[in-house]
Design a protein around this motif. Sequence first.
Motif, PDB file in Angstrom:
ATOM      1  N   VAL A 157       0.830  -1.212   0.000  1.00  0.00           N
ATOM      2  CA  VAL A 157       0.000   0.000   0.000  1.00  0.00           C
ATOM      3  C   VAL A 157       0.868   1.266   0.000  1.00  0.00           C
ATOM      4  O   VAL A 157       0.356   2.371  -0.196  1.00  0.00           O
ATOM      5  CB  VAL A 157      -0.964   0.036   1.218  1.00  0.00           C
ATOM      6  CG1 VAL A 157      -1.845  -1.201   1.230  1.00  0.00           C
ATOM      7  CG2 VAL A 157      -0.222   0.172   2.544  1.00  0.00           C
ATOM      8  N   ILE A 158       2.159   1.133   0.242  1.00  0.00           N
ATOM      9  CA  ILE A 158       3.035   2.305   0.389  1.00  0.00           C
ATOM     10  C   ILE A 158       3.839   2.603  -0.870  1.00  0.00           C
ATOM     11  O   ILE A 158       3.885   3.741  -1.340  1.00  0.00           O
ATOM     12  CB  ILE A 158       4.051   2.081   1.545  1.00  0.00           C
ATOM     13  CG1 ILE A 158       3.323   1.792   2.849  1.00  0.00           C
ATOM     14  CG2 ILE A 158       4.960   3.287   1.704  1.00  0.00           C
ATOM     15  CD1 ILE A 158       4.272   1.425   3.970  1.00  0.00           C
ATOM     16  N   PHE A 159       4.489   1.539  -1.403  1.00  0.00           N
ATOM     17  CA  PHE A 159       5.497   1.778  -2.444  1.00  0.00           C
ATOM     18  C   PHE A 159       4.878   1.859  -3.837  1.00  0.00           C
ATOM     19  O   PHE A 159       3.876   1.204  -4.124  1.00  0.00           O
ATOM     20  CB  PHE A 159       6.595   0.716  -2.370  1.00  0.00           C
ATOM     21  CG  PHE A 159       7.431   0.880  -1.130  1.00  0.00           C
ATOM     22  CD1 PHE A 159       8.473   1.798  -1.110  1.00  0.00           C
ATOM     23  CD2 PHE A 159       7.139   0.168   0.025  1.00  0.00           C
ATOM     24  CE1 PHE A 159       9.229   1.988   0.045  1.00  0.00           C
ATOM     25  CE2 PHE A 159       7.896   0.341   1.181  1.00  0.00           C
ATOM     26  CZ  PHE A 159       8.941   1.261   1.191  1.00  0.00           C
ATOM     27  N   ALA A 160       5.511   2.685  -4.689  1.00  0.00           N
ATOM     28  CA  ALA A 160       4.974   2.934  -6.021  1.00  0.00           C
ATOM     29  C   ALA A 160       6.122   3.269  -6.973  1.00  0.00           C
ATOM     30  O   ALA A 160       7.289   3.259  -6.580  1.00  0.00           O
ATOM     31  CB  ALA A 160       3.971   4.071  -5.950  1.00  0.00           C
ATOM     32  N   ASP A 161       5.773   3.580  -8.209  1.00  0.00           N
ATOM     33  CA  ASP A 161       6.774   3.735  -9.265  1.00  0.00           C
ATOM     34  C   ASP A 161       6.823   5.171  -9.798  1.00  0.00           C
ATOM     35  O   ASP A 161       5.800   5.863  -9.827  1.00  0.00           O
ATOM     36  CB  ASP A 161       6.428   2.787 -10.424  1.00  0.00           C
ATOM     37  CG  ASP A 161       6.287   1.343  -9.937  1.00  0.00           C
ATOM     38  OD1 ASP A 161       7.015   0.975  -8.994  1.00  0.00           O
ATOM     39  OD2 ASP A 161       5.437   0.615 -10.482  1.00  0.00           O
ATOM     40  N   GLY A 162       8.015   5.576 -10.245  1.00  0.00           N
ATOM     41  CA  GLY A 162       8.150   6.915 -10.815  1.00  0.00           C
ATOM     42  C   GLY A 162       9.614   7.258 -11.047  1.00  0.00           C
ATOM     43  O   GLY A 162      10.512   6.473 -10.709  1.00  0.00           O
ATOM     44  N   ALA A 163       9.831   8.438 -11.615  1.00  0.00           N
ATOM     45  CA  ALA A 163      11.199   8.883 -11.892  1.00  0.00           C
ATOM     46  C   ALA A 163      11.266  10.404 -11.885  1.00  0.00           C
ATOM     47  O   ALA A 163      10.312  11.086 -12.264  1.00  0.00           O
ATOM     48  CB  ALA A 163      11.663   8.364 -13.254  1.00  0.00           C
ATOM     49  N   GLY A 164      12.402  10.909 -11.419  1.00  0.00           N
ATOM     50  CA  GLY A 164      12.660  12.349 -11.461  1.00  0.00           C
ATOM     51  C   GLY A 164      14.098  12.550 -11.872  1.00  0.00           C
ATOM     52  O   GLY A 164      14.942  11.662 -11.645  1.00  0.00           O
ATOM     53  N   ALA A 165      14.404  13.677 -12.487  1.00  0.00           N
ATOM     54  CA  ALA A 165      15.773  13.897 -12.959  1.00  0.00           C
ATOM     55  C   ALA A 165      16.135  15.370 -12.893  1.00  0.00           C
ATOM     56  O   ALA A 165      15.264  16.236 -13.033  1.00  0.00           O
ATOM     57  CB  ALA A 165      15.911  13.387 -14.396  1.00  0.00           C
ATOM     58  N   VAL A 166      17.408  15.630 -12.667  1.00  0.00           N
ATOM     59  CA  VAL A 166      17.918  16.997 -12.734  1.00  0.00           C
ATOM     60  C   VAL A 166      19.154  17.026 -13.618  1.00  0.00           C
ATOM     61  O   VAL A 166      19.898  16.032 -13.695  1.00  0.00           O
ATOM     62  CB  VAL A 166      18.274  17.593 -11.342  1.00  0.00           C
ATOM     63  CG1 VAL A 166      17.031  17.828 -10.502  1.00  0.00           C
ATOM     64  CG2 VAL A 166      19.257  16.716 -10.587  1.00  0.00           C
ATOM     65  N   VAL A 167      19.367  18.157 -14.281  1.00  0.00           N
ATOM     66  CA  VAL A 167      20.629  18.403 -14.976  1.00  0.00           C
ATOM     67  C   VAL A 167      21.432  19.344 -14.099  1.00  0.00           C
ATOM     68  O   VAL A 167      20.901  20.340 -13.592  1.00  0.00           O
ATOM     69  CB  VAL A 167      20.399  19.027 -16.376  1.00  0.00           C
ATOM     70  CG1 VAL A 167      21.737  19.404 -17.024  1.00  0.00           C
ATOM     71  CG2 VAL A 167      19.633  18.065 -17.265  1.00  0.00           C
ATOM     72  N   LEU A 168      22.694  18.979 -13.867  1.00  0.00           N
ATOM     73  CA  LEU A 168      23.593  19.802 -13.056  1.00  0.00           C
ATOM     74  C   LEU A 168      24.767  20.226 -13.931  1.00  0.00           C
ATOM     75  O   LEU A 168      25.268  19.433 -14.737  1.00  0.00           O
ATOM     76  CB  LEU A 168      24.116  18.986 -11.870  1.00  0.00           C
ATOM     77  CG  LEU A 168      23.023  18.458 -10.933  1.00  0.00           C
ATOM     78  CD1 LEU A 168      23.367  17.075 -10.429  1.00  0.00           C
ATOM     79  CD2 LEU A 168      22.811  19.409  -9.775  1.00  0.00           C
ATOM     80  N   ARG A 169      25.181  21.473 -13.774  1.00  0.00           N
ATOM     81  CA  ARG A 169      26.375  21.912 -14.501  1.00  0.00           C
ATOM     82  C   ARG A 169      27.348  22.554 -13.526  1.00  0.00           C
ATOM     83  O   ARG A 169      26.964  22.932 -12.415  1.00  0.00           O
ATOM     84  CB  ARG A 169      26.003  22.902 -15.612  1.00  0.00           C
ATOM     85  CG  ARG A 169      25.424  24.183 -15.082  1.00  0.00           C
ATOM     86  CD  ARG A 169      25.573  25.371 -16.027  1.00  0.00           C
ATOM     87  NE  ARG A 169      24.790  26.503 -15.515  1.00  0.00           N
ATOM     88  CZ  ARG A 169      25.191  27.318 -14.554  1.00  0.00           C
ATOM     89  NH1 ARG A 169      26.360  27.146 -13.968  1.00  0.00           N
ATOM     90  NH2 ARG A 169      24.417  28.315 -14.156  1.00  0.00           N
ATOM     91  N   ALA A 170      28.596  22.681 -13.977  1.00  0.00           N
ATOM     92  CA  ALA A 170      29.606  23.316 -13.125  1.00  0.00           C
ATOM     93  C   ALA A 170      29.273  24.787 -12.951  1.00  0.00           C
ATOM     94  O   ALA A 170      28.879  25.469 -13.905  1.00  0.00           O
ATOM     95  CB  ALA A 170      30.977  23.167 -13.776  1.00  0.00           C
TER      96      ALA A 170
END
Length: 335
Positions: A157-170
Amino acid sequence: MSTGRAAVITGIGSYVPPDLVTNDDLSRHLDTSDDWIRTRTGISERYFVPPGIATSDLAVEAGLRALKSAGDERVGAVVLATTTPDQPCPATAPQVAARLGLGQVPAFDVAAVCSGFLYGLASAAGLIAAGVADSVLLIAADAFTTIINPEDRTTAVIFADGAGAVVLRAGSPDEPGAIGPLVLGSDGELSHLIEVPAGGSRQRSARRSAEPEEYFFRMVGRETYRRAVETMTSTSLEAAERAGWRLEDVDRFAAHQANARILEAVAKRLGLPEERQLSNIARVGNTGAASIPLLLAHSAAAGQLVPGHRVLLTAFGGGLSWGAGSVVWPDVQAV
Ligand code: UT7
């Protein structure tokens, strides 16, 4: 060794798979109820991967969106934080990089369960500081339901699916989007609190076939709950202090969406009022490593997180592993 180059967020994207699952849907085959799930966890609905969809499929979708948000089609490295790689070997990140058309860039997975995004931030910042890459695509993706026993009501009942992403630069440490000092920790003496017992070298080298349920995720809920509250509180305090922030300075608290009651308890201990707490657990559940970037993306898209906000991040999960960090939210469009 730090070269003084900070990792700065320049884009953010997220993706959830298409299958929406409500508490009532779960109650049809599990001994549970909408009321129990809402009251004990704060979750109303979540998304599950349909048959045949794996972590890399979620990661590619979130990665594409983050690259679009950054207005950049190329990065110098890919880091994938995940609990559920497509296969035990090789890592999933190289396939994701190839499918995104990023060429032969360095690409590897980070395995820190629900703390994966913060460990991934440290890895990405390290690649930048070491001069390995000038920009990194950090994706946190979990097809968590692929390791959940659908018959186990304490986790299903708790766990689920998904994705998130970030682009990092210097960039420079004092510009908006720069990742502040990260605090990370682990306690392997408590690894049994959150585990998938079989499928690794320990079981394979014993030359015994495991029981089917040993391939599923297990969590000692109550003990994990207690430690999550304590550790997310202390680690958040440490990260704020290392950033030079007082807690009154924190505009938004972005914690791993483990359980709404855990988040309320941590925010209460930190003295952070409700309007400063970001939350999307009601709509997406606990998405493991993906939880924090999904939360940031959803909050930014909803206007609850705006440029200039001082954001405190924290996570806790299997390993045990935990972390916290800070960022002044940059002027980025969540895709
Ligand atoms: O993301 C990584 C880190 N994970 C976490 O931080 C999660 C930490 N733990 C939790 O979020 C909570 O411990 C849970 C949501 C897993 C469980 O909530 P709880 O309030 O700690 O419940 P409990 O385990 O103490 O169980 C209370 C009762 C039990 O029945 P008895 O023994 O009191 O008769 C359980 O069998 O609730 C029962 N129960 C359920 N009842 C209906 C457990 N799961 C369910 C369910 N539906 N899904």
